[in-house]
Design a protein around this motif. Structure first.
Motif, PDB file in Angstrom:
ATOM      1  N   ILE A  38       0.842  -1.203   0.000  1.00 21.70           N
ATOM      2  CA  ILE A  38       0.000   0.000   0.000  1.00 21.70           C
ATOM      3  C   ILE A  38       0.872   1.246   0.000  1.00 21.70           C
ATOM      4  CG2 ILE A  38      -1.556   1.379   1.445  1.00 21.70           C
ATOM      5  CD1 ILE A  38      -2.939  -1.335   2.159  1.00 21.70           C
ATOM      6  N   LEU A  39       1.892   1.273   0.824  1.00 20.69           N
ATOM      7  CA  LEU A  39       2.789   2.434   0.886  1.00 20.69           C
ATOM      8  C   LEU A  39       3.488   2.675  -0.452  1.00 20.69           C
ATOM      9  CD1 LEU A  39       4.361   2.064   4.432  1.00 20.69           C
ATOM     10  CD2 LEU A  39       2.736   3.803   3.652  1.00 20.69           C
ATOM     11  N   GLN A  40       3.702   1.630  -1.198  1.00 21.28           N
ATOM     12  CA  GLN A  40       4.323   1.746  -2.515  1.00 21.28           C
ATOM     13  C   GLN A  40       3.396   2.457  -3.503  1.00 21.28           C
ATOM     14  OE1 GLN A  40       5.514  -2.087  -4.028  1.00 21.28           O
ATOM     15  NE2 GLN A  40       5.638  -1.358  -6.122  1.00 21.28           N
ATOM     16  N   TYR A  41       2.098   2.182  -3.429  1.00 23.18           N
ATOM     17  CA  TYR A  41       1.143   2.728  -4.392  1.00 23.18           C
ATOM     18  C   TYR A  41       0.381   3.952  -3.897  1.00 23.18           C
ATOM     19  CZ  TYR A  41       2.020  -1.276  -7.330  1.00 23.18           C
ATOM     20  OH  TYR A  41       2.636  -2.209  -8.137  1.00 23.18           O
ATOM     21  N   GLN A  42       0.365   4.209  -2.619  1.00 22.42           N
ATOM     22  CA  GLN A  42      -0.397   5.328  -2.068  1.00 22.42           C
ATOM     23  C   GLN A  42       0.040   6.686  -2.646  1.00 22.42           C
ATOM     24  OE1 GLN A  42      -0.608   5.277   2.179  1.00 22.42           O
ATOM     25  NE2 GLN A  42      -2.619   6.208   2.164  1.00 22.42           N
ATOM     26  N   PRO A  43       1.340   6.925  -2.876  1.00 23.15           N
ATOM     27  CA  PRO A  43       1.711   8.216  -3.478  1.00 23.15           C
ATOM     28  C   PRO A  43       1.128   8.437  -4.870  1.00 23.15           C
ATOM     29  CG  PRO A  43       3.634   7.152  -2.513  1.00 23.15           C
ATOM     30  CD  PRO A  43       2.514   6.149  -2.483  1.00 23.15           C
TER      31      PRO A  43
ATOM     32  N   VAL B  95      -4.311  -4.890  -4.508  1.00 27.81           N
ATOM     33  CA  VAL B  95      -4.116  -3.710  -3.651  1.00 27.81           C
ATOM     34  C   VAL B  95      -4.332  -2.432  -4.465  1.00 27.81           C
ATOM     35  CG1 VAL B  95      -2.421  -2.380  -2.341  1.00 27.81           C
ATOM     36  CG2 VAL B  95      -2.613  -4.839  -1.970  1.00 27.81           C
ATOM     37  N   LEU B  96      -3.711  -2.333  -5.636  1.00 29.04           N
ATOM     38  CA  LEU B  96      -3.885  -1.144  -6.467  1.00 29.04           C
ATOM     39  C   LEU B  96      -5.335  -0.984  -6.916  1.00 29.04           C
ATOM     40  CD1 LEU B  96      -2.600   1.298  -7.804  1.00 29.04           C
ATOM     41  CD2 LEU B  96      -1.944  -0.176  -9.717  1.00 29.04           C
ATOM     42  N   HIS B  97      -5.981  -2.076  -7.232  1.00 32.44           N
ATOM     43  CA  HIS B  97      -7.399  -2.054  -7.618  1.00 32.44           C
ATOM     44  C   HIS B  97      -8.243  -1.437  -6.500  1.00 32.44           C
ATOM     45  CE1 HIS B  97     -11.001  -3.718  -9.733  1.00 32.44           C
ATOM     46  NE2 HIS B  97     -11.488  -3.701  -8.502  1.00 32.44           N
ATOM     47  N   GLU B  98      -8.044  -1.915  -5.276  1.00 34.29           N
ATOM     48  CA  GLU B  98      -8.833  -1.401  -4.152  1.00 34.29           C
ATOM     49  C   GLU B  98      -8.476   0.047  -3.832  1.00 34.29           C
ATOM     50  OE1 GLU B  98     -11.415  -2.939  -3.452  1.00 34.29           O
ATOM     51  OE2 GLU B  98     -10.858  -4.852  -4.330  1.00 34.29           O
ATOM     52  N   LEU B  99      -7.214   0.412  -3.934  1.00 32.51           N
ATOM     53  CA  LEU B  99      -6.827   1.804  -3.715  1.00 32.51           C
ATOM     54  C   LEU B  99      -7.456   2.722  -4.757  1.00 32.51           C
ATOM     55  CD1 LEU B  99      -3.029   1.473  -2.850  1.00 32.51           C
ATOM     56  CD2 LEU B  99      -4.854   2.164  -1.301  1.00 32.51           C
ATOM     57  N   THR B 100      -7.552   2.252  -5.982  1.00 31.24           N
ATOM     58  CA  THR B 100      -8.155   3.050  -7.051  1.00 31.24           C
ATOM     59  C   THR B 100      -9.622   3.336  -6.769  1.00 31.24           C
ATOM     60  OG1 THR B 100      -6.582   2.123  -8.613  1.00 31.24           O
ATOM     61  CG2 THR B 100      -8.518   3.178  -9.560  1.00 31.24           C
ATOM     62  N   HIS B 101     -10.279   2.442  -6.042  1.00 25.22           N
ATOM     63  CA  HIS B 101     -11.678   2.685  -5.671  1.00 25.22           C
ATOM     64  C   HIS B 101     -11.827   3.892  -4.748  1.00 25.22           C
ATOM     65  CE1 HIS B 101     -13.849  -0.384  -7.720  1.00 25.22           C
ATOM     66  NE2 HIS B 101     -13.153  -1.368  -7.182  1.00 25.22           N
ATOM     67  N   LEU B 102     -10.768   4.319  -4.104  1.00 21.47           N
ATOM     68  CA  LEU B 102     -10.834   5.536  -3.282  1.00 21.47           C
ATOM     69  C   LEU B 102     -11.039   6.770  -4.158  1.00 21.47           C
ATOM     70  CD1 LEU B 102      -7.960   4.748  -0.770  1.00 21.47           C
ATOM     71  CD2 LEU B 102     -10.414   4.625  -0.327  1.00 21.47           C
TER      72      LEU B 102
ATOM     73  N   GLN C 289      -4.531   9.272  -1.797  1.00 19.83           N
ATOM     74  CA  GLN C 289      -5.706   9.194  -0.930  1.00 19.83           C
ATOM     75  C   GLN C 289      -5.301   8.531   0.382  1.00 19.83           C
ATOM     76  OE1 GLN C 289      -8.889  10.322  -1.747  1.00 19.83           O
ATOM     77  NE2 GLN C 289      -7.957  11.146  -3.596  1.00 19.83           N
ATOM     78  N   ASP C 290      -5.899   8.990   1.467  1.00 19.55           N
ATOM     79  CA  ASP C 290      -5.612   8.399   2.771  1.00 19.55           C
ATOM     80  C   ASP C 290      -6.451   7.150   3.007  1.00 19.55           C
ATOM     81  OD1 ASP C 290      -3.732  10.288   3.530  1.00 19.55           O
ATOM     82  OD2 ASP C 290      -5.255  11.614   4.394  1.00 19.55           O
ATOM     83  N   ILE C 291      -5.844   6.193   3.657  1.00 22.51           N
ATOM     84  CA  ILE C 291      -6.548   4.991   4.081  1.00 22.51           C
ATOM     85  C   ILE C 291      -6.749   5.103   5.581  1.00 22.51           C
ATOM     86  CG2 ILE C 291      -6.427   2.485   4.307  1.00 22.51           C
ATOM     87  CD1 ILE C 291      -4.539   2.582   1.851  1.00 22.51           C
ATOM     88  N   LYS C 292      -7.989   5.026   6.003  1.00 20.35           N
ATOM     89  CA  LYS C 292      -8.300   5.140   7.430  1.00 20.35           C
ATOM     90  C   LYS C 292      -8.145   3.807   8.155  1.00 20.35           C
ATOM     91  CE  LYS C 292      -9.970   9.441   6.965  1.00 20.35           C
ATOM     92  NZ  LYS C 292      -9.439   9.827   5.696  1.00 20.35           N
TER      93      LYS C 292
END
Length: 86
Positions: free
Chosen positions: A18-23, A69-76, A27-30
């Motif tokens: 997640i830390l790799q793709y978050q930048p 992980v990237l798929h779910e982060l993209t949903h943000l 978006q913040d993950i709560k």
């Protein structure tokens, strides 16, 4: 006891990805939850910023884990599977 150890290791591993793709997503993950899911590899509550990942992902190749992980982060950013999402 072994289940909690496995979940703990999975959380550390998934958080690293997640830390790799978050930048990229910016978006913040709560909350990140690791649990056994019968029909999904992951899910996202984009309004709350929650990501859920299936513990069974730990048995998959790193490229598959990164994709989920990237798929779910993209949903943000895009909460559905519209053309803009892809």
């Amino acid at each position: 006891m072994i289940d909690s150890w496995y979940k703990q290791k999975a959380k550390i591993y998934f958080e690293k990805i997640i830390l790799q793709y978050q930048p990229i997503i910016k978006q913040d993950i709560k909350s990140l939850k690791i649990r056994k899911m019968k029909t999904r590899w992951g899910s996202c509550n984009c309004k709350k910023g929650y990501i859920n990942l299936n513990i069974e992902l730990m048995k998959k190749d790193i490229k598959f884990i990164e994709y989920v992980v990237l798929h779910e982060l993209t949903h943000l950013i895009h909460p559905n599977h519209s053309k803009e999402f892809y």
